[in-house]
Each structure stands twice: as C-alpha cells, then as structure tokens.
Scaffold this motif. Structure first.
Motif, short mmCIF file in Angstrom:
data_model
loop_
_atom_site.label_atom_id
_atom_site.label_comp_id
_atom_site.label_asym_id
_atom_site.label_seq_id
_atom_site.Cartn_x
_atom_site.Cartn_y
_atom_site.Cartn_z
N ALA A 63 8.95 90.57 64.78
CA ALA A 63 8.23 89.40 64.28
C ALA A 63 6.88 89.36 64.97
O ALA A 63 6.79 89.56 66.19
N PHE A 64 5.83 89.13 64.20
CA PHE A 64 4.47 89.19 64.72
C PHE A 64 3.79 87.82 64.63
O PHE A 64 3.81 87.18 63.59
N PHE A 65 3.19 87.42 65.75
CA PHE A 65 2.36 86.21 65.80
C PHE A 65 0.94 86.67 66.12
O PHE A 65 0.71 87.28 67.17
N ASN A 66 0.00 86.40 65.22
CA ASN A 66 -1.39 86.74 65.46
C ASN A 66 -2.06 85.57 66.17
O ASN A 66 -2.21 84.49 65.61
N MET A 67 -2.42 85.80 67.44
CA MET A 67 -2.93 84.75 68.31
C MET A 67 -4.37 85.08 68.68
O MET A 67 -4.64 85.61 69.75
N GLY A 68 -5.29 84.82 67.78
CA GLY A 68 -6.68 85.15 68.06
C GLY A 68 -6.85 86.66 68.10
O GLY A 68 -6.45 87.36 67.19
N SER A 69 -7.38 87.17 69.23
CA SER A 69 -7.63 88.61 69.33
C SER A 69 -6.38 89.38 69.75
O SER A 69 -6.39 90.60 69.85
N LEU A 70 -5.28 88.67 70.02
CA LEU A 70 -4.07 89.29 70.54
C LEU A 70 -2.89 89.01 69.62
O LEU A 70 -2.77 87.92 69.07
N GLN A 71 -2.02 90.00 69.48
CA GLN A 71 -0.81 89.83 68.68
C GLN A 71 0.39 89.81 69.63
O GLN A 71 0.50 90.65 70.51
N LEU A 72 1.27 88.83 69.41
CA LEU A 72 2.55 88.82 70.11
C LEU A 72 3.58 89.45 69.18
O LEU A 72 3.69 89.05 68.01
N GLU A 73 4.31 90.44 69.70
CA GLU A 73 5.35 91.10 68.92
C GLU A 73 6.69 90.80 69.58
O GLU A 73 6.89 91.12 70.75
N LEU A 74 7.59 90.15 68.83
CA LEU A 74 8.95 89.94 69.30
C LEU A 74 9.80 91.08 68.75
O LEU A 74 9.66 91.46 67.58
N ILE A 75 10.67 91.63 69.59
CA ILE A 75 11.45 92.82 69.23
C ILE A 75 12.92 92.55 69.53
O ILE A 75 13.28 92.28 70.69
N GLU A 76 13.76 92.63 68.51
CA GLU A 76 15.21 92.55 68.68
C GLU A 76 15.81 93.90 68.29
O GLU A 76 15.93 94.21 67.11
N PRO A 77 16.15 94.74 69.29
CA PRO A 77 16.63 96.08 68.98
C PRO A 77 18.08 96.10 68.52
O PRO A 77 18.86 95.20 68.85
N ASP A 78 18.43 97.14 67.74
CA ASP A 78 19.84 97.35 67.40
C ASP A 78 20.54 98.00 68.59
O ASP A 78 19.97 98.11 69.68
N GLU A 79 21.77 98.47 68.38
CA GLU A 79 22.60 98.96 69.49
C GLU A 79 22.29 100.39 69.89
O GLU A 79 22.72 100.86 70.94
N HIS A 80 21.54 101.15 69.08
CA HIS A 80 21.29 102.56 69.36
C HIS A 80 20.34 102.74 70.55
O HIS A 80 19.47 101.90 70.77
N PRO A 81 20.48 103.85 71.28
CA PRO A 81 19.58 104.10 72.41
C PRO A 81 18.12 104.13 71.97
O PRO A 81 17.77 104.77 70.98
N SER A 82 17.28 103.41 72.71
CA SER A 82 15.84 103.36 72.44
C SER A 82 15.19 102.77 73.68
O SER A 82 15.86 102.23 74.55
N THR A 83 13.87 102.83 73.73
CA THR A 83 13.16 102.17 74.82
C THR A 83 13.47 100.69 74.81
O THR A 83 13.65 100.07 75.86
N TRP A 84 13.59 100.10 73.62
CA TRP A 84 13.84 98.65 73.52
C TRP A 84 15.24 98.29 74.03
O TRP A 84 15.39 97.40 74.84
N ARG A 85 16.27 98.98 73.51
CA ARG A 85 17.65 98.67 73.87
C ARG A 85 17.89 98.90 75.36
O ARG A 85 18.47 98.07 76.05
N ASP A 86 17.41 100.03 75.88
CA ASP A 86 17.67 100.36 77.28
C ASP A 86 16.96 99.37 78.21
O ASP A 86 17.53 98.93 79.21
N TYR A 87 15.72 99.00 77.86
CA TYR A 87 14.97 98.06 78.70
C TYR A 87 15.62 96.68 78.65
O TYR A 87 15.77 96.01 79.69
N LEU A 88 16.03 96.25 77.47
CA LEU A 88 16.68 94.94 77.32
C LEU A 88 17.99 94.89 78.11
O LEU A 88 18.27 93.90 78.80
N ASP A 89 18.77 95.97 78.04
CA ASP A 89 20.04 96.02 78.77
C ASP A 89 19.82 95.99 80.29
O ASP A 89 20.57 95.36 81.02
N LYS A 90 18.77 96.67 80.75
CA LYS A 90 18.51 96.77 82.19
C LYS A 90 17.83 95.54 82.75
O LYS A 90 18.12 95.11 83.86
N HIS A 91 16.85 95.00 82.02
CA HIS A 91 15.97 93.97 82.57
C HIS A 91 16.09 92.61 81.90
O HIS A 91 15.49 91.65 82.36
N GLY A 92 16.81 92.55 80.78
CA GLY A 92 16.93 91.28 80.07
C GLY A 92 15.70 91.01 79.21
O GLY A 92 14.81 91.85 79.08
#
Length: 150
Positions: A63-92
C-alpha cells in the motif's frame, strides 16, 4: 553525482506490517487521507525475483501513501522466504528500507557490492526493477535501488 548512488534524495520509506488493512487505515486516519487499495506483487514468472541468489516466489501486499516528495510503502509479506518475511520475523513491524531512484542497476549493484554492501533481493516490476542492498550493519536499514524504464 551524489555519493555512491548518484542521487541522495530518498524517494520512499518501506515499512513492514502484519496487517496491511489495519495499518493502512491507521495512516489514513492519522494523515486524514484516503486509504489506498493494497496491491499484490506479481508472481515469480513476472518478477524473476531472487533472494540471496535463489529464485524467490514470495509475494507481498503493498500500500502506497504519497506524502509530498516522499512515498510511504507498507509491506505485508506472504509466508515464503524473502527479505520482507525474514526481516519481519526477526525484527517485527517497522522500517525496512529507504529507497532511491537510480540509473544503471547492474553497475550500481556491482559498485555497492564492491564496497561491502551485498545484494539481498532483486526483481522486476511493471515499468522497472528493484534491488535491496544489505546496508543494515552500517546504516541500520536496507537501501533499495529503484530503476524505472524510460
């Protein structure tokens, strides 16, 4: 030229979440903006994604929020190994990357790897490509390279 990337303008901040609908609504309410519709990333046949050198079948809701010159990207990963899933599992939940628009993806990846920042994940999207470089030991966050087709 600015620094290693030739560009020092942060274009996006990526934030990992467990529930994209809930967090999108919270951002929408906080900033009094419309809640964006989440999109699902493409399948491996389209993304040609690799994570730590292996084919990466992971998908994520974005999900993308365009905030002036910056975009906020929210990422909800699926269960498969990825940078997103592994980081979320390790760091919350929380910040995952800062992104920069660059030109010359392969050259930039090779340059950064030569400086001790290994490629973690890369892939294609409609209109361009991305690469996550492991800058966490030094910068405490990943750097994402974004190259859009001309």
């Amino acid at each position: 030229m600015s620094g290693l990337l030739g560009n020092n303008v942060i274009t996006q901040i990526g934030i990992l979440v467990h529930d994209i609908d809930k967090v999108s609504q919270a951002y929408a309410d906080f900033f009094d903006v419309e809640k964006p519709q989440p999109i699902l990333t493409d399948t491996l046949d389209k993304t040609q994604a690799e994570y730590n050198g292996q084919p990466c079948a992971a998908r994520a809701k974005l999900a993308f929020f365009n905030m002036g010159s910056l975009q906020l990207e929210l990422i909800e990963p699926d269960e498969h190994p990825s940078t997103w899933r592994d980081y979320l599992d390790k760091h919350g939940e929380g910040p995952h990357h800062i992104a920069f628009v660059i030109e010359g993806m392969q050259e930039k990846i090779m340059l950064l790897e030569g400086k001790g920042f290994p490629l973690q994940q890369k892939g294609e999207y409609t209109g361009g490509r991305y690469a996550y470089m492991d800058t966490i030991p030094q910068l405490k966050v990943l750097v994402e390279l974004l190259e859009n087709d001309k």
